[in-house]
Scaffold this motif. Sequence first.
Motif, mmCIF file in Angstrom:
data_model
loop_
_atom_site.group_PDB
_atom_site.id
_atom_site.type_symbol
_atom_site.label_atom_id
_atom_site.label_comp_id
_atom_site.label_asym_id
_atom_site.label_seq_id
_atom_site.Cartn_x
_atom_site.Cartn_y
_atom_site.Cartn_z
ATOM 1 N N LEU A 259 -9.487 -49.815 149.622
ATOM 2 C CA LEU A 259 -10.156 -51.056 149.241
ATOM 3 C C LEU A 259 -11.320 -50.769 148.301
ATOM 4 C CD1 LEU A 259 -10.429 -52.129 152.928
ATOM 5 C CD2 LEU A 259 -9.025 -53.408 151.315
ATOM 6 N N SER A 260 -11.483 -51.610 147.303
ATOM 7 C CA SER A 260 -12.680 -51.570 146.472
ATOM 8 C C SER A 260 -13.127 -52.994 146.192
ATOM 9 C CB SER A 260 -12.428 -50.805 145.164
ATOM 10 O OG SER A 260 -11.312 -51.322 144.475
ATOM 11 N N LEU A 261 -14.433 -53.166 146.071
ATOM 12 C CA LEU A 261 -15.063 -54.473 145.868
ATOM 13 C C LEU A 261 -15.535 -54.572 144.428
ATOM 14 C CD1 LEU A 261 -16.217 -57.074 147.355
ATOM 15 C CD2 LEU A 261 -18.348 -55.773 147.557
ATOM 16 N N ASN A 267 -17.044 -52.068 139.575
ATOM 17 C CA ASN A 267 -16.674 -51.599 140.900
ATOM 18 C C ASN A 267 -17.934 -51.341 141.725
ATOM 19 O OD1 ASN A 267 -15.537 -50.413 143.154
ATOM 20 N ND2 ASN A 267 -14.582 -48.722 142.058
ATOM 21 N N ALA A 268 -18.102 -52.083 142.813
ATOM 22 C CA ALA A 268 -19.296 -51.947 143.652
ATOM 23 C C ALA A 268 -19.262 -50.697 144.515
ATOM 24 C CB ALA A 268 -19.442 -53.183 144.548
ATOM 25 N N LEU A 278 -22.606 -45.599 146.365
ATOM 26 C CA LEU A 278 -22.290 -46.975 146.727
ATOM 27 C C LEU A 278 -23.400 -47.909 146.260
ATOM 28 C CD1 LEU A 278 -20.978 -46.536 150.379
ATOM 29 C CD2 LEU A 278 -19.704 -47.665 148.553
ATOM 30 N N THR A 279 -23.021 -49.060 145.717
ATOM 31 C CA THR A 279 -24.015 -50.089 145.467
ATOM 32 C C THR A 279 -24.396 -50.740 146.793
ATOM 33 O OG1 THR A 279 -22.427 -51.882 145.193
ATOM 34 C CG2 THR A 279 -22.942 -50.558 143.234
ATOM 35 N N GLY A 339 -16.196 -39.122 135.598
ATOM 36 C CA GLY A 339 -15.484 -39.674 134.455
ATOM 37 C C GLY A 339 -14.557 -40.813 134.821
ATOM 38 N N GLU A 340 -14.167 -40.909 136.107
ATOM 39 C CA GLU A 340 -13.319 -42.031 136.516
ATOM 40 C C GLU A 340 -13.840 -42.715 137.775
ATOM 41 O OE1 GLU A 340 -9.288 -41.228 137.564
ATOM 42 O OE2 GLU A 340 -9.824 -40.027 139.318
ATOM 43 N N ARG A 341 -15.043 -42.329 138.228
ATOM 44 C CA ARG A 341 -15.554 -42.905 139.471
ATOM 45 C C ARG A 341 -15.758 -44.401 139.374
ATOM 46 N NH1 ARG A 341 -19.453 -37.802 140.704
ATOM 47 N NH2 ARG A 341 -17.905 -36.633 141.912
ATOM 48 N N GLU A 342 -16.177 -44.878 138.203
ATOM 49 C CA GLU A 342 -16.420 -46.318 138.070
ATOM 50 C C GLU A 342 -15.139 -47.106 138.349
ATOM 51 O OE1 GLU A 342 -16.430 -44.270 134.872
ATOM 52 O OE2 GLU A 342 -18.106 -43.456 136.008
#
Length: 459
Positions: A259-261, A267-268, A278-279, A339-342
Amino acid sequence: MTAGGRERWRRRAEGVVGELRERGVVAVAVTWVDTGGIVRVKTVPVQRFPHVAAWGIGASPVFDVFLADDSIVAGRYAGGPVGDLRLHPDPDRVVTLAAMPGWAWAPADRYDQDGGAHPHDARLLLRRLVAELAEEGWSVRAGFEVEWVLGRPAADDRFVPVTTAPAYGMARVVGLADYLRDVMAALGDSGVSVDQVHPEYSAGQFELSFAATDPVEAADTLVVARETVRAVSAAYDMRVSFAPKVVHDAVGNGGHVHLSLWRGGINAMSGGAGPFGLTEAGECFTGGVLGHLPALMAVGCSSVASYLRLEPSHWAGMFACWGRENREAAVRYVGGCPGERERAANVEVKCFDATANPYLMLAGVLAAGAAGLRDAVRLPAPVDIDPGALTPAQRAAAGIDALPGTLAEAVAAFEADAVLGKAFGAGLVDTIATVRRGEIAALAGLGPAEIIARTRWRY
């Protein structure tokens, strides 16, 4: 389902029928997933599809209280021979089933004869919760992992694995190369975006991972994928089981969800000042899921056999904790590579399995995560070791609790959870609890081996 809605669905279905006929489709399988996690179906000739999209297919509401063994229980809000629902296939989600030539598939939304939404329909519930998050500016992307084992036909229904090649080994792929090729080809031709397929730990076990998407679409995709695997396996004269436990002394099958928000394309789960990037919103959403996880077990681990899979140090996630890349935590934070975390950062709920109705399970997760956002829930300290390796006293000192160890314990937590109760409604809560208690009663007094034998080929 208003008169205007019926007409829109009819027109959309008419637009689909020509394409289906060009592909040689003769019949459409219209499915829904019952409270116990079994995919039920009614089928119609392709030429009838526009009519049934508008007016539905008759089906008794008694399916809400079917058990996995097809026996029927009754609760305060469901059960008995009286009443009728209409199965309305969603014309926007029609899939040509490459593994079943001549067939297409569509998920059903269930309404009453007057066009009112059926309060126990899991797909409509999930759609509503997705819309409620959207009203607050949020969206969730979800993607499933599903594990299954392959067995040879046996007269006594025991499990005889088709391969004993090493876990994760290339030898297992080599031995079943044609089968795995056909699984991936059929999924691709059916519009399923596969991230990866690999051999898993147990004998004859494999895992599929799917690209993340809208939660309703993710649940639809899981249904298509499992039935595609089932069809390809049957063509190879192999038996397939998605059951949480297939052999008593072997690792079981999970049904994890990632899951991602998101808000405004951001991406939070990454780029914030919280733990591991994490935001604040990502932390609160994850904290809500973790905090309600004991109750969510009643919709994510829906069978008595589910709790035979949840063993310490088996990567099943039986402890209510979280950690970065900790595969023993119930909630695993997956950060992705620089490089791809966002794009890639997400959380994985590891304790769930394929006995779950995926629409119900995701609805519960969204309700829990939304509550975490509303209440600004903070996560506890992350766990970076195997919690099963700690003594009970050490776990208590660290605030790490085991998740429910039986279906009965999970049902009690579910019925006491006000957030899930409000999201699901009293009738659905009672019906879920009734079905779970029916499953408990059906298997009461049996040892683990007999429970496994009775449920092995039901999923």
